[in-house]
Motif scaffolding. Structure first.
Motif, PDB file in Angstrom:
ATOM      1  N   LEU A 106       0.867  -1.181   0.000  1.00 49.05           N
ATOM      2  CA  LEU A 106       0.000   0.000   0.000  1.00 49.05           C
ATOM      3  C   LEU A 106       0.898   1.223   0.000  1.00 49.05           C
TER       4      LEU A 106
ATOM      5  N   THR B 263       0.284  -7.674  -5.007  1.00 52.59           N
ATOM      6  CA  THR B 263      -0.757  -6.724  -5.382  1.00 52.59           C
ATOM      7  C   THR B 263      -0.357  -5.359  -4.825  1.00 52.59           C
TER       8      THR B 263
ATOM      9  N   VAL C 248      -1.441  -1.462  -4.121  1.00 58.90           N
ATOM     10  CA  VAL C 248      -2.561  -0.541  -3.982  1.00 58.90           C
ATOM     11  C   VAL C 248      -1.993   0.871  -3.875  1.00 58.90           C
TER      12      VAL C 248
ATOM     13  N   ALA D  34       0.310   0.577 -10.107  1.00 57.69           N
ATOM     14  CA  ALA D  34      -0.967   0.364  -9.425  1.00 57.69           C
ATOM     15  C   ALA D  34      -1.738  -0.815 -10.006  1.00 57.69           C
TER      16      ALA D  34
ATOM     17  N   ILE E  51      -4.495  -1.569  -8.040  1.00 59.22           N
ATOM     18  CA  ILE E  51      -5.757  -1.037  -7.543  1.00 59.22           C
ATOM     19  C   ILE E  51      -5.507   0.405  -7.137  1.00 59.22           C
TER      20      ILE E  51
ATOM     21  N   VAL F 254      -6.993   3.549  -4.972  1.00 60.74           N
ATOM     22  CA  VAL F 254      -7.965   3.909  -3.950  1.00 60.74           C
ATOM     23  C   VAL F 254      -8.091   5.421  -3.914  1.00 60.74           C
TER      24      VAL F 254
ATOM     25  N   LEU G  30     -12.488  -2.797  -1.052  1.00 60.32           N
ATOM     26  CA  LEU G  30     -11.053  -2.832  -1.311  1.00 60.32           C
ATOM     27  C   LEU G  30     -10.531  -4.261  -1.156  1.00 60.32           C
TER      28      LEU G  30
ATOM     29  N   ILE H 170      -8.798  -6.611  -4.021  1.00 62.27           N
ATOM     30  CA  ILE H 170      -7.479  -7.234  -3.839  1.00 62.27           C
ATOM     31  C   ILE H 170      -7.567  -8.732  -4.124  1.00 62.27           C
TER      32      ILE H 170
ATOM     33  N   HIS I 187      -7.985  -9.302  -7.788  1.00 58.22           N
ATOM     34  CA  HIS I 187      -6.722  -9.092  -8.502  1.00 58.22           C
ATOM     35  C   HIS I 187      -5.869 -10.346  -8.436  1.00 58.22           C
TER      36      HIS I 187
END
Ligand code: GTP
Ligand code: MG
Length: 330
Positions: A57, A166, A168, A190, A192, A194, A244, A248, A251
Motif C-alpha cells: 500500500l 498486489t 494498492v 498500481a 488497484i 484507492v 477494497l 485485492i 486481482h
C-alpha cells in the motif's frame, strides 16, 4: 560461542514456525540486521514461504495509508485471517522505527495483528532486503496476508511494487493533482487505485479524472497491463474497506488464472537477489577505506588508472577470505 548462538536461533525458529509472535519478532530483528545467523534462518524458513499474499500500500504522505491498513487488518481478523503489517518509512531518521510503530499502535489494533515498522538505516539496498526479509519471516510464521505500507513510489528506496503481489496506490481528492501523480509513475505500479477521503469534496471529480486517464492512456488495457480497478474509501469510517479487500482478492485470482502471479514472483525474487548482491558489495566495499585512499593516491600519481584501481578493489571485494563486516544483532 557461535554454536551456542546458532542453537538459540534454532530454538527460536521452531517457535516461529509454530506461529509464536515473540520468536517472530526476534527472528525479524536478526534478519533485519543481517546477523551472521541470517543464512541459518533462511535455510529453515524459506521452504515455508510463498503462501502469504503480499499486499503493498503506497501513496503520498498523509493519504490515509495507516488508517486503511488498520481497517483492513481488523476486517481480515474478523474473517479469520491472520494479517500482519510491515510499515516502512524510508525517510525516518529514527532507527528501529519506534515512531511509526507507536503511530500505528495508537489506533489500538488488536494484539493478534502483528505489526513491524522499519526505518531507513541509510544503507543502499538495506531497507529493501530488510523489508522483504520481514515478509519472508512473517510468511513462514503463518501470517497471511501481509500488508506493507510505504510512502511514495518510484523514487523511494523500497519500490514496493517489486516486492508485492498486489500493489494498492492511495490518492486523495484535493491533495494536489491526482492525475499528475498517476502520470509520475504511480500508474505503472498500481493494480488497484484507492480514492481515500471520499468524504472530502472533489472525490467524484478525482474518480472521473482517473477513469478518463485510464481509458485514454497509451496502449490501453492489455493482458500484460490490465486496467486497475478504482475503489472509494473513507478509511476513518471503515467505508469501502470490504470493497477494497474484494478488489485485492479478485486481482490475485485474475493474476493466478493468467499465470502472471508466478511470473511476478519470479521477477520479485530476481529483484531481491540483485538487492542482496548490491548490499553485500557495499558492505564489503566499506572495508576498504584505507586501501581505497592508497589506490586513489596511486591513481593520482598516474601509477594506476581508475580502471585498474576498480579491478583491484573488485577482486578484493570478491576474495572469500575477506569477511564482510556485520552489524551485530541483539
Ligand atoms: N476525513 C478523512 N480523514 C482521513 C481519512 N483517512 C485518513 N484520514 C486522516 O488523515 C490523516 C492521515 O492519515 P494516516 O492514515 O496517518 O495517513 P498515512 O498515509 O499513513 O500517513 P503517513 O504514513 O504519514 O504518510 C489522519 O489524521 C487520518 O485520521 C478519510 O477517509 N477521511
Ligand atoms: Mg502511515
Amino acid at each position: 560461542m557461535t554454536e551456542g548462538r546458532t542453537t538459540a536461533t534454532r530454538t527460536l525458529l521452531e517457535r516461529l514456525l509454530e506461529g509464536d509472535a515473540l520468536a517472530t519478532a526476534r527472528i525479524i530483528s536478526l534478519v533485519e540486521n543481517r546477523s551472521d545467523e541470517t543464512g541459518v534462518i533462511y535455510d529453515r524458513i524459506f521452504p515455508e514461504t510463498g503462501r502469504a499474499h503480499r499486499i503493498g500500500l503506497t501513496g503520498p504522505p498523509g493519504a490515509g495509508k495507516s488508517t486503511l491498513v488498520d481497517g483492513m487488518a481488523r476486517a481480515l481478523l474478523g474473517a479469520e485471517r491472520r494479517p500482519a503489517v510491515v510499515a516502512v518509512d524510508p525517510t525516518s531518521p529514527f532507527t528501529g522505527g519506534a515512531l511509526l510503530g507507536d503511530r500505528i499502535r495508537m489506533r489500538h489494533l488488536p494484539p493478534e495483528v502483528f505489526i513491524r515498522s522499519m526505518a531507513s538505516r541509510g544503507k543502499f539496498g538495506g531497507l529493501a532486503a530488510a523489508t522483504v526479509g520481514a515478509c519472508d519471516v512473517l510468511d513462514a510464521a503463518g501470517f497471511d496476508p501481509l500488508l506493507i505500507e510505504t510512502v511514495g513510489v518510484g523514487q523511494s528506496e523500497v519500490d514496493i511494487a517489486d516486492a508485492a503481489d498486489t500493489t494498492v496506490v492511495i490518492l486523495n481528492p484535493g491533495a494536489g493533482d491526482g492525475v499528475q501523480l498517476l502520470k509520475a509513475g504511480m500508474m505503472e505500479v498500481a493494480d488497484i487505485l484507492v480514492v481515500n477521503k471520499a468524504d472530502h469534496d472533489g472525490a467524484d471529480r478525482l474518480v472521473e479524472e482517473i477513469e478518463a486517464f485510464l481509458e485514454f492512456r497509451e496502449g490501453g488495457s492489455t493482458d500484460e497491463r490490465p486496467v486497475p480497478s478504482v475503489v472509494r474509501t473513507v478509511a476513518t469510517e471503515g467505508k469501502g474497506i470490504p470493497d477494497l479487500l474484494k478488489a485485492i482478492e479478485s486481482h490475485r485470482a485474475r493474476q493466478e488464472r493468467s499465470g502472471r502471479f508466478e511470473d511476478r514472483r519470479r521477477r520479485s525474487l530476481e529483484w531481491m537477489i540483485r538487492n542482496l548482491v548490491t548490499e553485500e558489495f557495499h558492505q564489503r566495499g566499506g572495508l576498504f577505506g584505507e586501501e581505497l585512499s592508497e589506490l586513489a593516491e596511486k591513481v593520482y600519481r598516474r601509477e594506476e588508472t581508475p580502471y585498474t584501481a576498480m579491478q583491484t578493489l573488485l577482486s578484493r571485494v570478491l576474495d572469500p577470505d575477506r569477511r564482510p563486516r556485520r552489524r551485530n544483532a541483539k
